[in-house]
Design a protein around this motif. Structure first.
Motif, PDB file in Angstrom:
ATOM      1  N   LYS A  16     -14.258   5.467   8.814  1.00 17.82           N
ATOM      2  CA  LYS A  16     -14.536   6.331   7.673  1.00 17.82           C
ATOM      3  C   LYS A  16     -13.325   6.290   6.750  1.00 17.82           C
ATOM      4  CE  LYS A  16     -17.578   9.592  10.098  1.00 17.82           C
ATOM      5  NZ  LYS A  16     -17.788  11.024  10.459  1.00 17.82           N
ATOM      6  N   MET A  17     -13.533   5.900   5.512  1.00 14.26           N
ATOM      7  CA  MET A  17     -12.434   5.789   4.555  1.00 14.26           C
ATOM      8  C   MET A  17     -12.801   6.501   3.260  1.00 14.26           C
ATOM      9  SD  MET A  17     -10.654   2.333   2.964  1.00 14.26           S
ATOM     10  CE  MET A  17      -9.997   1.831   4.544  1.00 14.26           C
ATOM     11  N   LYS A  18     -11.799   7.145   2.655  1.00 16.28           N
ATOM     12  CA  LYS A  18     -12.009   7.811   1.376  1.00 16.28           C
ATOM     13  C   LYS A  18     -10.818   7.519   0.475  1.00 16.28           C
ATOM     14  CE  LYS A  18     -12.963  12.357  -0.687  1.00 16.28           C
ATOM     15  NZ  LYS A  18     -13.166  13.802  -0.400  1.00 16.28           N
ATOM     16  N   THR A  19     -11.105   7.081  -0.738  1.00 19.55           N
ATOM     17  CA  THR A  19     -10.072   6.787  -1.723  1.00 19.55           C
ATOM     18  C   THR A  19     -10.340   7.601  -2.978  1.00 19.55           C
ATOM     19  OG1 THR A  19      -9.870   4.520  -0.897  1.00 19.55           O
ATOM     20  CG2 THR A  19      -8.956   4.976  -3.070  1.00 19.55           C
ATOM     21  N   THR A  20      -9.357   8.393  -3.407  1.00 19.48           N
ATOM     22  CA  THR A  20      -9.512   9.170  -4.628  1.00 19.48           C
ATOM     23  C   THR A  20      -8.413   8.799  -5.615  1.00 19.48           C
ATOM     24  OG1 THR A  20      -8.156  11.020  -3.824  1.00 19.48           O
ATOM     25  CG2 THR A  20     -10.524  11.103  -3.373  1.00 19.48           C
ATOM     26  N   ALA A  21      -8.764   8.812  -6.886  1.00 15.60           N
ATOM     27  CA  ALA A  21      -7.803   8.595  -7.963  1.00 15.60           C
ATOM     28  C   ALA A  21      -8.090   9.636  -9.026  1.00 15.60           C
ATOM     29  CB  ALA A  21      -7.927   7.190  -8.536  1.00 15.60           C
ATOM     30  N   LYS A 151       2.800  -1.338 -11.109  1.00 16.47           N
ATOM     31  CA  LYS A 151       2.374  -0.020 -11.601  1.00 16.47           C
ATOM     32  C   LYS A 151       3.542   0.935 -11.820  1.00 16.47           C
ATOM     33  CE  LYS A 151      -2.088  -0.387  -9.234  1.00 16.47           C
ATOM     34  NZ  LYS A 151      -2.921   0.128  -8.112  1.00 16.47           N
ATOM     35  N   GLY A 152       4.753   0.506 -11.485  1.00 18.76           N
ATOM     36  CA  GLY A 152       5.909   1.366 -11.675  1.00 18.76           C
ATOM     37  C   GLY A 152       6.031   2.458 -10.637  1.00 18.76           C
ATOM     38  N   VAL A 153       5.543   2.199  -9.414  1.00 16.12           N
ATOM     39  CA  VAL A 153       5.600   3.179  -8.329  1.00 16.12           C
ATOM     40  C   VAL A 153       6.785   2.865  -7.426  1.00 16.12           C
ATOM     41  CG1 VAL A 153       4.382   4.138  -6.345  1.00 16.12           C
ATOM     42  CG2 VAL A 153       3.103   3.487  -8.399  1.00 16.12           C
ATOM     43  N   ALA A 154       7.658   3.844  -7.213  1.00 15.92           N
ATOM     44  CA  ALA A 154       8.882   3.620  -6.443  1.00 15.92           C
ATOM     45  C   ALA A 154       8.712   3.893  -4.958  1.00 15.92           C
ATOM     46  CB  ALA A 154      10.011   4.489  -6.986  1.00 15.92           C
ATOM     47  N   ALA A 155       7.721   4.720  -4.577  1.00 15.69           N
ATOM     48  CA  ALA A 155       7.556   5.094  -3.169  1.00 15.69           C
ATOM     49  C   ALA A 155       6.169   5.685  -2.961  1.00 15.69           C
ATOM     50  CB  ALA A 155       8.629   6.098  -2.752  1.00 15.69           C
ATOM     51  N   LYS A 156       5.766   5.783  -1.706  1.00 17.28           N
ATOM     52  CA  LYS A 156       4.537   6.491  -1.386  1.00 17.28           C
ATOM     53  C   LYS A 156       4.687   7.180  -0.043  1.00 17.28           C
ATOM     54  CE  LYS A 156       1.939   2.585   0.650  1.00 17.28           C
ATOM     55  NZ  LYS A 156       0.672   1.834   0.558  1.00 17.28           N
ATOM     56  N   ASP A 157       3.912   8.254   0.152  1.00 16.55           N
ATOM     57  CA  ASP A 157       3.918   8.990   1.409  1.00 16.55           C
ATOM     58  C   ASP A 157       2.890   8.370   2.345  1.00 16.55           C
ATOM     59  OD1 ASP A 157       5.813  10.880   0.521  1.00 16.55           O
ATOM     60  OD2 ASP A 157       4.235  11.954  -0.553  1.00 16.55           O
ATOM     61  N   TYR A 158       3.284   8.198   3.597  1.00 16.09           N
ATOM     62  CA  TYR A 158       2.391   7.571   4.575  1.00 16.09           C
ATOM     63  C   TYR A 158       2.443   8.362   5.881  1.00 16.09           C
ATOM     64  CZ  TYR A 158      -0.461   3.737   6.339  1.00 16.09           C
ATOM     65  OH  TYR A 158      -1.506   2.989   6.821  1.00 16.09           O
ATOM     66  N   ASP A 159       1.267   8.658   6.435  1.00 10.12           N
ATOM     67  CA  ASP A 159       1.152   9.332   7.730  1.00 10.12           C
ATOM     68  C   ASP A 159       0.174   8.556   8.595  1.00 10.12           C
ATOM     69  OD1 ASP A 159       2.359  12.394   7.641  1.00 10.12           O
ATOM     70  OD2 ASP A 159       1.741  11.675   5.662  1.00 10.12           O
ATOM     71  N   ALA A 170      -6.065   7.745  12.781  1.00  8.70           N
ATOM     72  CA  ALA A 170      -6.189   8.082  11.366  1.00  8.70           C
ATOM     73  C   ALA A 170      -4.920   7.683  10.638  1.00  8.70           C
ATOM     74  CB  ALA A 170      -6.444   9.581  11.193  1.00  8.70           C
ATOM     75  N   ALA A 171      -5.060   7.496   9.338  1.00  6.47           N
ATOM     76  CA  ALA A 171      -3.904   7.201   8.489  1.00  6.47           C
ATOM     77  C   ALA A 171      -4.168   7.789   7.113  1.00  6.47           C
ATOM     78  CB  ALA A 171      -3.660   5.701   8.388  1.00  6.47           C
ATOM     79  N   SER A 172      -3.086   8.148   6.434  1.00  8.54           N
ATOM     80  CA  SER A 172      -3.197   8.712   5.094  1.00  8.54           C
ATOM     81  C   SER A 172      -2.030   8.220   4.245  1.00  8.54           C
ATOM     82  CB  SER A 172      -3.173  10.245   5.162  1.00  8.54           C
ATOM     83  OG  SER A 172      -3.136  10.816   3.873  1.00  8.54           O
ATOM     84  N   GLN A 173      -2.320   7.855   3.014  1.00 12.10           N
ATOM     85  CA  GLN A 173      -1.253   7.447   2.102  1.00 12.10           C
ATOM     86  C   GLN A 173      -1.528   8.012   0.719  1.00 12.10           C
ATOM     87  OE1 GLN A 173      -1.366   3.180   0.795  1.00 12.10           O
ATOM     88  NE2 GLN A 173      -2.836   2.963   2.470  1.00 12.10           N
ATOM     89  N   SER A 186      -3.144   8.953  -6.403  1.00 13.35           N
ATOM     90  CA  SER A 186      -3.990   8.115  -5.554  1.00 13.35           C
ATOM     91  C   SER A 186      -3.811   8.525  -4.097  1.00 13.35           C
ATOM     92  CB  SER A 186      -3.620   6.639  -5.724  1.00 13.35           C
ATOM     93  OG  SER A 186      -4.304   5.827  -4.782  1.00 13.35           O
ATOM     94  N   VAL A 187      -4.919   8.819  -3.423  1.00 16.32           N
ATOM     95  CA  VAL A 187      -4.883   9.221  -2.013  1.00 16.32           C
ATOM     96  C   VAL A 187      -5.913   8.406  -1.247  1.00 16.32           C
ATOM     97  CG1 VAL A 187      -5.170  11.097  -0.352  1.00 16.32           C
ATOM     98  CG2 VAL A 187      -4.197  11.580  -2.610  1.00 16.32           C
ATOM     99  N   ILE A 188      -5.491   7.809  -0.138  1.00 18.02           N
ATOM    100  CA  ILE A 188      -6.387   7.035   0.714  1.00 18.02           C
ATOM    101  C   ILE A 188      -6.303   7.589   2.131  1.00 18.02           C
ATOM    102  CG2 ILE A 188      -6.965   4.763   1.653  1.00 18.02           C
ATOM    103  CD1 ILE A 188      -5.525   3.535  -0.749  1.00 18.02           C
TER     104      ILE A 188
END
Length: 209
Positions: A16-21, A151-159, A170-173, A186-188
């Motif tokens: 099950k995957m969900k991507t929101t922007a 895209k000029g993104v320096a970092a992202k949160d990952y769990d 499960a994973a979340s970014q 953006s959340v996945i």
């Protein structure tokens, strides 16, 4: 920990995957559900992906995909009766060990990334989480690093949550993307459940059922 001793034998799982922007309260939601094989060269599976926009339940995209391990086939479910069409090689499929590589990077990030044991979907799980810089991501996911840089993104949160057998539960970014004077969030999220033996996915019939 369990990740280091994970069994690399093939197995199947429900995905099950969900991507929101979103930006300024508006955005898109992409959901994907299906069955997939893990730890196999061809990443075989069958799933449906559906995209909607804010304020509407009507899909602007709705595709069904079958990956047999030898080829990928797709059909457009927004068009009743649409036929299945070849859509490339199984080599084009998403790498199912992506979350595993990120999990190893989180272990290497040090004690602060080790959040301890939690219940995840009713299962005891090791929780790892941290903010990963683009430089850290470059070593484990060069393609994602390229996209972040563009895209000029320096970092992202990952769990990530891992069960006692070393399987990803499960994973979340999430990340903030500057665009046209605003910021897109953006959340996945992805979940794996119902683990079982490796499954076979055959070439679908030429027309939708």
């Amino acid at each position: 920990m369990a990740l280091a001793n994970a069994d690399r034998s093939p197995y199947a799982a429900t995905l099950k995957m969900k991507t929101t922007a979103t930006a300024s309260g508006q955005g898109t939601v992409m959901t994907a559900t299906g069955r997939t094989n893990i730890n196999t060269p061809g990443h075989e599976g069958r799933n449906e992906a559906k995209m909607t926009i804010s304020g509407s339940d009507e899909p602007v995209l709705w595709m069904e995909t079958v990956n047999t391990g030898n080829g990928i086939f797709m059909r457009d479910k927004t068009k009743p009766g649409s036929a299945w069409n070849p859509s490339g090689s199984s080599e084009d499929a998403t790498d199912d060990d992506g979350a595993g590589r990120y999990a190893k990077a989180l272990v290497d990030a040090g004690p602060a990334a080790r959040k301890g044991m939690e219940q995840k979907n009713g299962v005891p799980a090791f929780h790892l989480g941290a903010r990963l810089t683009a430089a850290q991501i470059k070593a484990i996911d060069p393609e994602e690093h390229r996209k972040m840089t563009e895209k000029g993104v320096a970092a992202k949160d990952y769990d990530v949550w891992i069960d006692r057998a070393g399987r990803i539960l499960a994973a979340s970014q999430s990340m903030k993307i500057p665009k046209d004077g605003t910021t897109v969030t953006s959340v996945i999220t992805v979940e794996y459940s119902d683990f079982g033996p490796r499954e076979t996915f055959t070439v679908p019939t030429s027309a939708a059922s």
